[in-house]
Design a protein around this motif. Structure first.
Motif, mmCIF file in Angstrom:
data_model
loop_
_atom_site.group_PDB
_atom_site.id
_atom_site.type_symbol
_atom_site.label_atom_id
_atom_site.label_comp_id
_atom_site.label_asym_id
_atom_site.label_seq_id
_atom_site.Cartn_x
_atom_site.Cartn_y
_atom_site.Cartn_z
ATOM 1 N N TRP A 43 0.837 -1.193 0.000
ATOM 2 C CA TRP A 43 0.000 0.000 0.000
ATOM 3 C C TRP A 43 0.873 1.244 0.000
ATOM 4 O O TRP A 43 1.899 1.295 0.671
ATOM 5 N N CYS A 44 0.451 2.250 -0.735
ATOM 6 C CA CYS A 44 1.065 3.575 -0.700
ATOM 7 C C CYS A 44 0.147 4.449 0.128
ATOM 8 O O CYS A 44 -0.899 4.902 -0.360
ATOM 9 N N ALA A 45 0.519 4.643 1.390
ATOM 10 C CA ALA A 45 -0.366 5.308 2.347
ATOM 11 C C ALA A 45 0.124 6.722 2.640
ATOM 12 O O ALA A 45 1.316 6.930 2.875
ATOM 13 N N PRO A 46 -0.792 7.699 2.661
ATOM 14 C CA PRO A 46 -0.396 9.069 2.986
ATOM 15 C C PRO A 46 -0.041 9.209 4.464
ATOM 16 O O PRO A 46 -0.547 8.480 5.323
ATOM 17 N N ASN A 47 0.818 10.131 4.750
ATOM 18 C CA ASN A 47 1.358 10.348 6.084
ATOM 19 C C ASN A 47 0.316 10.366 7.212
ATOM 20 O O ASN A 47 0.571 9.785 8.270
ATOM 21 N N PRO A 48 -0.859 11.001 7.065
ATOM 22 C CA PRO A 48 -1.793 11.063 8.188
ATOM 23 C C PRO A 48 -2.338 9.713 8.667
ATOM 24 O O PRO A 48 -2.885 9.631 9.764
ATOM 25 N N VAL A 49 -2.216 8.649 7.883
ATOM 26 C CA VAL A 49 -2.764 7.350 8.300
ATOM 27 C C VAL A 49 -1.679 6.335 8.652
ATOM 28 O O VAL A 49 -1.966 5.160 8.856
ATOM 29 N N VAL A 50 -0.435 6.779 8.758
ATOM 30 C CA VAL A 50 0.681 5.881 9.083
ATOM 31 C C VAL A 50 1.189 6.222 10.475
ATOM 32 O O VAL A 50 1.399 7.392 10.801
ATOM 33 N N ARG A 51 1.378 5.180 11.296
ATOM 34 C CA ARG A 51 1.875 5.346 12.656
ATOM 35 C C ARG A 51 3.009 4.367 12.913
ATOM 36 O O ARG A 51 2.967 3.223 12.447
ATOM 37 N N MET A 52 3.996 4.798 13.683
ATOM 38 C CA MET A 52 5.050 3.881 14.121
ATOM 39 C C MET A 52 4.432 2.864 15.078
ATOM 40 O O MET A 52 3.513 3.188 15.831
ATOM 41 N N GLN A 53 4.931 1.626 15.043
ATOM 42 C CA GLN A 53 4.466 0.615 15.981
ATOM 43 C C GLN A 53 5.086 0.871 17.347
ATOM 44 O O GLN A 53 6.072 1.589 17.488
ATOM 45 N N ALA A 54 4.483 0.266 18.370
ATOM 46 C CA ALA A 54 4.977 0.407 19.733
ATOM 47 C C ALA A 54 6.417 -0.088 19.827
ATOM 48 O O ALA A 54 6.823 -1.012 19.120
ATOM 49 N N ASN A 55 7.185 0.541 20.709
ATOM 50 C CA ASN A 55 8.567 0.119 20.970
ATOM 51 C C ASN A 55 8.835 0.328 22.452
ATOM 52 O O ASN A 55 9.042 1.460 22.905
ATOM 53 N N TRP A 56 8.801 -0.762 23.206
ATOM 54 C CA TRP A 56 8.969 -0.696 24.647
ATOM 55 C C TRP A 56 10.316 -0.083 25.023
ATOM 56 O O TRP A 56 10.410 0.735 25.929
ATOM 57 N N THR A 57 11.379 -0.463 24.331
ATOM 58 C CA THR A 57 12.721 0.024 24.634
ATOM 59 C C THR A 57 12.810 1.541 24.479
ATOM 60 O O THR A 57 13.476 2.214 25.263
ATOM 61 N N MET A 58 12.116 2.077 23.476
ATOM 62 C CA MET A 58 12.151 3.519 23.228
ATOM 63 C C MET A 58 11.084 4.274 24.020
ATOM 64 O O MET A 58 10.983 5.500 23.934
ATOM 65 N N GLY A 59 10.250 3.540 24.759
ATOM 66 C CA GLY A 59 9.194 4.178 25.543
ATOM 67 C C GLY A 59 8.030 4.663 24.706
ATOM 68 O O GLY A 59 7.290 5.550 25.108
ATOM 69 N N ARG A 60 7.847 4.083 23.505
ATOM 70 C CA ARG A 60 6.763 4.504 22.610
ATOM 71 C C ARG A 60 5.584 3.554 22.767
ATOM 72 O O ARG A 60 5.706 2.367 22.458
ATOM 73 N N PRO A 61 4.431 4.036 23.235
ATOM 74 C CA PRO A 61 3.266 3.168 23.398
ATOM 75 C C PRO A 61 2.627 2.831 22.055
ATOM 76 O O PRO A 61 2.989 3.398 21.018
ATOM 77 N N SER A 62 1.662 1.919 22.085
ATOM 78 C CA SER A 62 0.905 1.593 20.869
ATOM 79 C C SER A 62 0.182 2.836 20.389
ATOM 80 O O SER A 62 -0.309 3.633 21.203
ATOM 81 N N PRO A 63 0.114 3.035 19.070
ATOM 82 C CA PRO A 63 -0.572 4.227 18.549
ATOM 83 C C PRO A 63 -2.058 4.176 18.849
ATOM 84 O O PRO A 63 -2.666 3.107 18.830
ATOM 85 N N ALA A 64 -2.637 5.321 19.148
ATOM 86 C CA ALA A 64 -4.082 5.410 19.376
ATOM 87 C C ALA A 64 -4.798 5.396 18.046
ATOM 88 O O ALA A 64 -4.336 5.955 17.066
ATOM 89 N N GLY A 65 -5.971 4.748 18.017
ATOM 90 C CA GLY A 65 -6.798 4.737 16.811
ATOM 91 C C GLY A 65 -6.336 3.765 15.875
ATOM 92 O O GLY A 65 -6.112 3.439 14.896
#
Length: 69
Positions: free
Chosen positions: A47-69
């Motif tokens: 898929w070629c997805a525009p920026n507003p619908v793409v989220r980084m996945q969660a990364n526990w080591t980096m302290g990034r939670p699961s994306p909302a929505g």
């Protein structure tokens, strides 16, 4: 227009499509969103997805939670 291959690919979630790996980014310039070229893990679709619908996945080591929505 610029096409950039990502090395390594980035684990992302595309809203309404699922988790996958973005392996390239297309930049059409200042009047457009970035376009993330993503292989969806579950279906194998590309898929070629525009920026507003793409989220980084969660990364526990980096302290990034699961994306909302």
């Amino acid at each position: 227009m610029a096409f950039t291959q990502l090395d390594p690919p980035l684990p992302v979630t595309v809203q309404d499509r699922g988790k996958g790996f973005a392996f390239a980014v297309i930049d059409y310039g200042q009047e457009h969103n970035l376009i993330w070229v993503t292989a969806i893990t579950e279906t194998g679709e590309i898929w070629c997805a525009p920026n507003p619908v793409v989220r980084m996945q969660a990364n526990w080591t980096m302290g990034r939670p699961s994306p909302a929505g």
